[in-house]
Design an enzyme around this catalytic site. Structure first.
Site, mmCIF file in Angstrom:
data_model
loop_
_atom_site.group_PDB
_atom_site.id
_atom_site.type_symbol
_atom_site.label_atom_id
_atom_site.label_comp_id
_atom_site.label_asym_id
_atom_site.label_seq_id
_atom_site.Cartn_x
_atom_site.Cartn_y
_atom_site.Cartn_z
ATOM 1 N N HIS A 83 96.788 22.086 -62.984
ATOM 2 C CA HIS A 83 96.739 23.525 -62.712
ATOM 3 C C HIS A 83 95.779 23.798 -61.549
ATOM 4 O O HIS A 83 94.567 23.662 -61.690
ATOM 5 C CB HIS A 83 96.268 24.263 -63.970
ATOM 6 C CG HIS A 83 96.208 25.754 -63.819
ATOM 7 N ND1 HIS A 83 97.010 26.609 -64.555
ATOM 8 C CD2 HIS A 83 95.446 26.561 -63.044
ATOM 9 C CE1 HIS A 83 96.736 27.861 -64.240
ATOM 10 N NE2 HIS A 83 95.782 27.852 -63.321
ATOM 11 N N HIS B 30 98.466 32.781 -64.144
ATOM 12 C CA HIS B 30 99.757 32.636 -63.455
ATOM 13 C C HIS B 30 100.302 33.994 -63.027
ATOM 14 O O HIS B 30 101.051 34.086 -62.051
ATOM 15 C CB HIS B 30 100.773 31.933 -64.363
ATOM 16 C CG HIS B 30 100.594 30.454 -64.449
ATOM 17 N ND1 HIS B 30 101.071 29.578 -63.497
ATOM 18 C CD2 HIS B 30 99.974 29.685 -65.383
ATOM 19 C CE1 HIS B 30 100.775 28.337 -63.837
ATOM 20 N NE2 HIS B 30 100.108 28.373 -64.992
ATOM 21 N N GLU C 79 92.994 20.697 -67.489
ATOM 22 C CA GLU C 79 94.340 20.778 -66.917
ATOM 23 C C GLU C 79 94.303 20.289 -65.464
ATOM 24 O O GLU C 79 94.159 21.077 -64.534
ATOM 25 C CB GLU C 79 94.878 22.212 -66.978
ATOM 26 C CG GLU C 79 95.100 22.732 -68.390
ATOM 27 C CD GLU C 79 95.835 24.069 -68.425
ATOM 28 O OE1 GLU C 79 96.195 24.580 -67.333
ATOM 29 O OE2 GLU C 79 96.047 24.594 -69.526
#
Length: 298
Positions: free
Chosen positions: A268, A209, A265
């Site tokens: 994501h 991120h 995930e």
């Protein structure tokens, strides 16, 4: 013989010689002309038409030949380009040791690989963070509303395409600074213990991120949660199928925790660019595998 007769005799010889030479030249011209006509008949579709010539066939656009004579098409050129990009951005060529740390040297690249073994440089912050014009799952200003400019533009296109298909998506969490990583990781450790936190959260400096190229996405249909249930939703399935068209891939695929270091995930997504994303998705490889030079054959 008198001088007059000698002159007449000489002129007679000259005249005969001239006539003989002219005859020879005329015959040569006729033979040459006949040969030219015959040559034209062999090559021209219309006999005697000197305006038409036979020329070699032009090569087909977008193709060429290799040294062994085999044909190279546009597809081959595209494959070569992608393989060259993979080699240029390989894991091994974009990292350096700093003490016990392995620090990436291409933090600004759209293909940078950050994971539990590869950290960003200390104090790294993207220089082109912007807020994409997409619906978020929360109101109010926050750093996690930001992405790098190119990724933000691609996300806007992705959300617009989803809306056109009747799919409702929400952006949940994008850029995450180092300081916020400290807070998120410590909070996860406090709630679930360090072992669990290591499976679902990155240590500060190791979060993708922080690159500004990743964002968590969900949908109102599942309460905008970032949990595995999103992957089974209509919106989650649509995202997995269409994200590569806009330069994104599902960063942590199901069943690949051993390679990526993280559990599945489906929410994501990671921007890698529109040229590479479809190839990565089709290959079925994780980013770690795709950019490993052992898997790159030039």
């Amino acid at each position: 013989m008198t001088i007059t007769k000698m002159k007449r005799h000489r002129w007679t010889i000259v005249l005969l010689s001239t006539l003989l030479l002219g005859s020879v030249l005329l015959t040569g011209c006729e033979e040459g002309g006949q040969g030219q006509k015959e040559g034209q008949n062999l090559n021209s579709p219309s006999t005697g038409d000197t305006s038409q010539e036979v020329t070699p066939e032009a090569p087909t656009e977008g193709t060429g030949n290799t040294s062994d004579g085999s044909e190279i098409g546009e597809g081959d050129t595209e494959v070569d380009s992608i393989m060259a990009m993979r080699a240029q951005n390989s894991l091994q060529s974009n990292v350096e040791k700093q003490g016990d740390l392995s620090v990436v040297t291409n933090a600004e690249a759209m293909t940078v690989i950050v994971n539990k073994q590869r950290s960003l440089p200390e104090g790294y912050e993207p220089s082109d963070l912007v807020e994409p014009n997409v619906p978020f799952s929360f109101d109010g200003p926050h750093e996690k509303r930001h992405l790098r400019k190119e990724a933000a533009g691609a996300l806007e296109q992705l959300f617009a395409a989803a809306e056109n298909d009747g799919i409702e998506l929400r952006a949940v969490s994008g850029y995450r600074s180092y300081q916020r990583q400290v807070s998120v990781y410590n909070s996860s450790v406090e709630r679930n213990g360090e072992e669990y936190a290591a499976r679902v959260s990155a240590k500060p400096g190791y979060s993708e991120h922080q690159t500004g190229l990743s964002i968590d996405v969900s949908s109102p249909s599942v309460g905008n949660v970032i949990e595995e249930v999103f992957g089974d939703s209509e919106e989650g399935k649509w995202l997995k199928e269409h994200a590569p068209e806009y330069g994104f891939v599902i960063r942590y695929p199901e069943g690949r925790e051993e390679t990526t270091g993280y559990v599945y995930e489906p929410w994501h997504i990671r921007y890698v660019g529109k040229e590479l994303a479809p190839d990565i998705a089709e290959s079925g490889l994780t980013l770690e595998e795709y950019f490993d030079e052992d898997n790159i054959k030039l």
